[in-house]
Design a protein around this motif. Structure first.
Motif, PDB file in Angstrom:
ATOM      1  N   MET B   1     -31.580 -21.334  -3.105  1.00  0.00           N
ATOM      2  CA  MET B   1     -31.204 -19.998  -2.652  1.00  0.00           C
ATOM      3  C   MET B   1     -30.011 -19.451  -3.451  1.00  0.00           C
ATOM      4  O   MET B   1     -29.967 -18.279  -3.798  1.00  0.00           O
ATOM      5  CB  MET B   1     -30.828 -20.049  -1.169  1.00  0.00           C
ATOM      6  N   MET B   2     -29.072 -20.367  -3.745  1.00  0.00           N
ATOM      7  CA  MET B   2     -27.926 -19.939  -4.552  1.00  0.00           C
ATOM      8  C   MET B   2     -28.388 -19.442  -5.923  1.00  0.00           C
ATOM      9  O   MET B   2     -27.913 -18.434  -6.425  1.00  0.00           O
ATOM     10  CB  MET B   2     -26.950 -21.115  -4.743  1.00  0.00           C
ATOM     11  N   VAL B   3     -29.337 -20.201  -6.483  1.00  0.00           N
ATOM     12  CA  VAL B   3     -29.863 -19.833  -7.798  1.00  0.00           C
ATOM     13  C   VAL B   3     -30.488 -18.449  -7.731  1.00  0.00           C
ATOM     14  O   VAL B   3     -30.283 -17.598  -8.602  1.00  0.00           O
ATOM     15  CB  VAL B   3     -30.904 -20.881  -8.260  1.00  0.00           C
ATOM     16  N   SER B   4     -31.240 -18.233  -6.656  1.00  0.00           N
ATOM     17  CA  SER B   4     -31.928 -16.964  -6.492  1.00  0.00           C
ATOM     18  C   SER B   4     -30.928 -15.809  -6.373  1.00  0.00           C
ATOM     19  O   SER B   4     -31.114 -14.743  -6.983  1.00  0.00           O
ATOM     20  CB  SER B   4     -32.804 -17.043  -5.250  1.00  0.00           C
ATOM     21  N   ALA B   5     -29.873 -16.033  -5.590  1.00  0.00           N
ATOM     22  CA  ALA B   5     -28.848 -14.992  -5.433  1.00  0.00           C
ATOM     23  C   ALA B   5     -28.179 -14.703  -6.773  1.00  0.00           C
ATOM     24  O   ALA B   5     -27.927 -13.548  -7.129  1.00  0.00           O
ATOM     25  CB  ALA B   5     -27.812 -15.431  -4.400  1.00  0.00           C
ATOM     26  N   LEU B   6     -27.939 -15.789  -7.527  1.00  0.00           N
ATOM     27  CA  LEU B   6     -27.321 -15.636  -8.838  1.00  0.00           C
ATOM     28  C   LEU B   6     -28.218 -14.815  -9.770  1.00  0.00           C
ATOM     29  O   LEU B   6     -27.762 -13.916 -10.485  1.00  0.00           O
ATOM     30  CB  LEU B   6     -27.067 -17.018  -9.433  1.00  0.00           C
ATOM     31  N   LEU B   7     -29.526 -15.137  -9.716  1.00  0.00           N
ATOM     32  CA  LEU B   7     -30.486 -14.417 -10.556  1.00  0.00           C
ATOM     33  C   LEU B   7     -30.513 -12.935 -10.201  1.00  0.00           C
ATOM     34  O   LEU B   7     -30.620 -12.077 -11.074  1.00  0.00           O
ATOM     35  CB  LEU B   7     -31.886 -15.009 -10.362  1.00  0.00           C
ATOM     36  N   SER B   8     -30.414 -12.664  -8.913  1.00  0.00           N
ATOM     37  CA  SER B   8     -30.397 -11.269  -8.487  1.00  0.00           C
ATOM     38  C   SER B   8     -29.161 -10.564  -9.050  1.00  0.00           C
ATOM     39  O   SER B   8     -29.226  -9.399  -9.459  1.00  0.00           O
ATOM     40  CB  SER B   8     -30.403 -11.198  -6.971  1.00  0.00           C
ATOM     41  N   GLY B   9     -28.031 -11.298  -9.075  1.00  0.00           N
ATOM     42  CA  GLY B   9     -26.824 -10.734  -9.679  1.00  0.00           C
ATOM     43  C   GLY B   9     -27.028 -10.449 -11.153  1.00  0.00           C
ATOM     44  O   GLY B   9     -26.647  -9.389 -11.654  1.00  0.00           O
ATOM     45  N   VAL B  10     -27.662 -11.398 -11.850  1.00  0.00           N
ATOM     46  CA  VAL B  10     -27.936 -11.213 -13.285  1.00  0.00           C
ATOM     47  C   VAL B  10     -28.830  -9.995 -13.486  1.00  0.00           C
ATOM     48  O   VAL B  10     -28.604  -9.172 -14.383  1.00  0.00           O
ATOM     49  CB  VAL B  10     -28.606 -12.478 -13.873  1.00  0.00           C
ATOM     50  N   THR B  11     -29.842  -9.858 -12.621  1.00  0.00           N
ATOM     51  CA  THR B  11     -30.732  -8.700 -12.696  1.00  0.00           C
ATOM     52  C   THR B  11     -29.942  -7.408 -12.559  1.00  0.00           C
ATOM     53  O   THR B  11     -30.111  -6.467 -13.345  1.00  0.00           O
ATOM     54  CB  THR B  11     -31.784  -8.762 -11.575  1.00  0.00           C
ATOM     55  N   ALA B  12     -29.066  -7.380 -11.549  1.00  0.00           N
ATOM     56  CA  ALA B  12     -28.286  -6.156 -11.307  1.00  0.00           C
ATOM     57  C   ALA B  12     -27.420  -5.825 -12.523  1.00  0.00           C
ATOM     58  O   ALA B  12     -27.338  -4.669 -12.938  1.00  0.00           O
ATOM     59  CB  ALA B  12     -27.422  -6.321 -10.061  1.00  0.00           C
TER      60      ALA B  12
END
Lengths: 260, 143
Positions: B1-12
């Motif tokens: 989940m942390m990875v996913s949140a991080l990826l979402s940050g990278v996307t943003a």
């Protein structure tokens, strides 16, 4: 434009023109209607134009100062450039605090319009990274990263190239979407898992995310005309993207291509 | 989940750059994208939550963006647009498209309608943030 109305004699039209230009730049960069109207009113107040009425539509804007003059601007090209929105917002705040001569305003507006643009080649990189990140969010595996990056960068490249040729927005979306799918097809053909994640990554570069956001914000503020127009634009764009992406995928599937 | 949140940050951040955002605004946009996506993911684990994750995620994006906009004196749009990209239901649209192409009409209809509902949930979340949170911040700031 009009030789009888030189700039020195009658300063009010010049101010109005500059204000209209500021509004036009904001609108063309993707700002909400309420923000455009706010900014124009704020600028008008800063230059002691009292009875200013501003009407902003998604494709045109009108500014009227009392009984004197009306300036009309037609907005044709629209794109997303939040740097311009930020810069002009800042400019209008600065000017309402410390008024500057109109000529300076015009010059600073020109600077704001060309604000902090990244080079086109850098944009390709950003699109690629964005697509790669999206592909992972959508359940892809790390092996999908490279094709998703290529897909995003390629899509952005095609879109930039098409924008310069002045092709209609819908057609540009369609062609970009066709290209966006190709890396996913190639990856699927070579046996990579989750080609769908690659496809979504590439297509997300094209999504009208800004249009949806501004449509919602316009609607809530009561700018119904603009909200309706922007929702329509977003739907048309999404339709064009879906149609463009379907075409190569359909051919690929019809030819018996591998797609998991 | 942390990875996913991080990826979402990278996307943003990546989409923020694509939309010509720069500096601290970009970092804040990334943080908003990360935190809202993490929360949405957590909520979507609740059985039967449906589109609750999308709705709350968009609400958080909108709310945090309004707060950031107030403190940084910048348009809220600058924070909202990059952060909301990850929530766009591109995956569902894609599934619907593929189902139609494969002649699975009902499945396509199901995914398509889900995508539409997800988009609706996101819109309502954003709208609520603008309509409710924005006046609250502006009023408390004026006092």
């Amino acid at each position: 434009m009009n030789p009888n109305r030189s700039e020195g004699q009658n300063p009010i039209p010049k101010v109005l023109k500059v204000i209209a230009d500021a509004g036009m730049a904001l609108l063309a960069s993707g700002a909400e209607v309420a923000r455009v109207e706010d900014t124009m009113q704020r600028l008008a107040k800063a230059y002691a134009l009292d009875a200013v009425e501003v009407i902003v539509l998604p494709t045109a804007l009108f500014v009227n100062a009392g009984t004197q003059t009306t300036v009309i601007r037609r907005i044709r090209g629209r794109s997303v450039n939040l740097a311009v929105v930020t810069a002009i917002n800042q400019l209008s705040r600065d000017v309402s605090r410390h008024p500057i001569p109109v000529d300076d305003l015009e010059r600073r507006l020109e600077e704001a319009r060309n604000a902090a643009r990244y080079r086109p080649s850098a944009n390709l990189l950003f699109a690629g990274v964005g697509a790669a990140a999206i592909s992972q969010l959508m359940g892809g595996s790390p092996i999908n990263l490279i094709p998703a990056f290529i897909s995003g960068a390629l899509t952005q490249f095609v879109r930039q190239a098409l924008r310069q040729t002045g092709v209609a927005g819908g057609v540009a979306d369609l062609v970009s979407a066709i290209v966006a799918v190709l890396p996913a097809l190639a990856a699927a053909h070579m046996g990579e898992p989750h080609p769908g994640a690659i496809l979504v990554g590439g297509i997300m570069v094209l999504t009208p995310g800004l249009l949806i956001t501004t449509a919602v914000r316009d609607g809530i503020q009561g700018d119904l005309l603009s909200a309706a127009a922007r929702i329509l634009e977003a739907l048309l764009s999404a339709g064009a993207i879906a149609a463009g992406a379907s075409l190569p995928l359909y051919l690929y599937l019809a030819l018996g291509g591998r797609w998991v | 989940m942390m990875v996913s949140a991080l990826l979402s940050g990278v996307t943003a951040v990546a989409f923020g750059l694509l939309y010509q955002v720069s500096g601290w605004t970009l970092v804040i946009g990334g943080l908003i994208g990360s935190s809202s996506w993490g929360l949405a993911l957590l909520l979507s684990r609740i059985p039967g939550s449906g589109f609750l994750g999308d709705f709350v995620g968009a609400l958080v994006v909108g709310g945090l963006s309004e707060i950031a906009a107030y403190f940084r004196q910048q348009p809220a749009l600058v924070f909202v647009v990059p952060a909301i990209i990850a929530f766009v239901p591109g995956d569902l649209v894609y599934q619907s498209m593929v189902s139609f192409l494969k002649d699975h009409f009902l499945q396509g209809l199901q995914s398509g309608l889900s995508a539409l509902l997800a988009a609706g949930a996101i819109s309502i979340g954003l709208a609520l943030a603008t309509a409710v949170i924005r006046p609250l911040i502006r009023r408390s700031g004026a006092k």
